[in-house]
Design a protein around this motif. Sequence first.
Motif, short mmCIF file in Angstrom:
data_model
loop_
_atom_site.label_atom_id
_atom_site.label_comp_id
_atom_site.label_asym_id
_atom_site.label_seq_id
_atom_site.Cartn_x
_atom_site.Cartn_y
_atom_site.Cartn_z
N CYS A 96 0.86 -1.13 0.07
CA CYS A 96 0.10 0.14 -0.06
C CYS A 96 0.88 1.25 -0.24
O CYS A 96 0.52 2.18 -0.88
N VAL A 97 1.85 1.12 0.80
CA VAL A 97 2.72 2.41 0.91
C VAL A 97 3.45 2.78 -0.37
O VAL A 97 3.66 3.64 -0.88
N ASP A 98 4.06 1.70 -0.69
CA ASP A 98 4.73 1.46 -1.99
C ASP A 98 4.02 2.12 -3.31
O ASP A 98 4.47 2.80 -4.05
N ASP A 99 2.95 1.52 -3.30
CA ASP A 99 1.85 2.05 -4.27
C ASP A 99 1.74 3.49 -4.26
O ASP A 99 1.56 4.26 -5.25
N TRP A 100 1.36 3.90 -3.05
CA TRP A 100 1.04 5.58 -2.90
C TRP A 100 2.24 6.32 -2.97
O TRP A 100 2.17 7.34 -3.84
N ALA A 101 3.42 5.86 -2.57
CA ALA A 101 4.82 6.44 -2.97
C ALA A 101 5.19 6.64 -4.42
O ALA A 101 5.80 7.54 -5.07
N THR A 102 4.68 5.45 -5.20
CA THR A 102 4.97 5.41 -6.93
C THR A 102 4.01 6.47 -7.34
O THR A 102 4.51 7.09 -8.45
N ALA A 103 2.75 6.45 -6.85
CA ALA A 103 1.68 7.19 -7.49
C ALA A 103 1.94 8.85 -7.29
O ALA A 103 1.80 9.67 -8.31
N THR A 104 2.56 9.27 -6.13
CA THR A 104 2.98 10.60 -6.01
C THR A 104 4.36 10.52 -6.23
O THR A 104 4.94 9.40 -6.66
N ILE A 105 5.01 11.83 -5.88
CA ILE A 105 6.46 11.89 -6.21
C ILE A 105 7.06 11.66 -4.63
O ILE A 105 8.36 11.95 -4.60
N CYS A 106 6.28 10.93 -3.89
CA CYS A 106 6.98 10.92 -2.64
C CYS A 106 7.85 9.62 -2.31
O CYS A 106 7.40 8.71 -1.51
N ARG A 107 8.98 9.88 -2.93
CA ARG A 107 10.11 8.67 -2.82
C ARG A 107 11.25 9.29 -2.40
O ARG A 107 11.54 10.34 -2.37
N GLY A 108 12.13 8.28 -2.21
CA GLY A 108 13.72 8.88 -2.02
C GLY A 108 13.95 9.09 -0.72
O GLY A 108 13.28 8.82 0.35
N HIS A 109 15.18 9.80 -0.37
CA HIS A 109 15.82 10.25 0.65
C HIS A 109 14.85 11.26 1.42
O HIS A 109 14.46 12.03 0.74
N GLY A 110 14.58 11.15 2.68
CA GLY A 110 13.60 12.17 3.45
C GLY A 110 12.44 11.90 3.15
O GLY A 110 11.55 12.64 3.79
N SER A 111 11.79 10.86 2.53
CA SER A 111 10.45 10.46 2.25
C SER A 111 9.86 10.15 3.64
O SER A 111 10.54 9.34 4.48
#
Length: 143
Positions: free
Chosen positions: A66-81
Amino acid sequence: MVLSVYLLALTFIWTGMASKFVVSPCDPHLFDDCLSDFNRSMESSGYRESCPWPTAKRNYDLLKTCVDDWATATICRGHGSPKDDIFLAVHKTYFKRCEKFQDPPPTTLAALIAPGVVVTLFMPIVFAHLATRNAYRLDSPGL
Ligand SMILES: *[C@@H]1O[C@H](CO)[C@@H](O)[C@H](O)[C@H]1NC(C)=O
């Protein structure tokens, strides 16, 4: 006008606010739906008394997906996410009784360390003994 924009930008850079705008484009509440589902599923797991692993593995995998899907759908990824903070909080809350890899008792540690210490301490004595014994033999071939 140009000068005031320039000064404003400079102020942001000086105060470090610019980095906050750049590094954190995402809302930490983005994952609340995933988390509330997971939190609800964990309530009955008895995590307060014992480690809920591997019983909770399925729900944990669901949370991760669920979290991975949301992170991929938004740009909410990478360091400091906030993703990292979420999993840290989840581990601290629900899996703190799962720390199996603790230090062995001091007696076990002593038993493991002692042979190395003893061998290191006695090595010079043993070699000194061997060296002088051989020297004695070489020095007195007639005996
Ligand atoms: C779920 O639990 C985690 C870990 O305690 C907590 O950080 C988070 O705020 C909770 N979220 C919701 C939506 O209940």
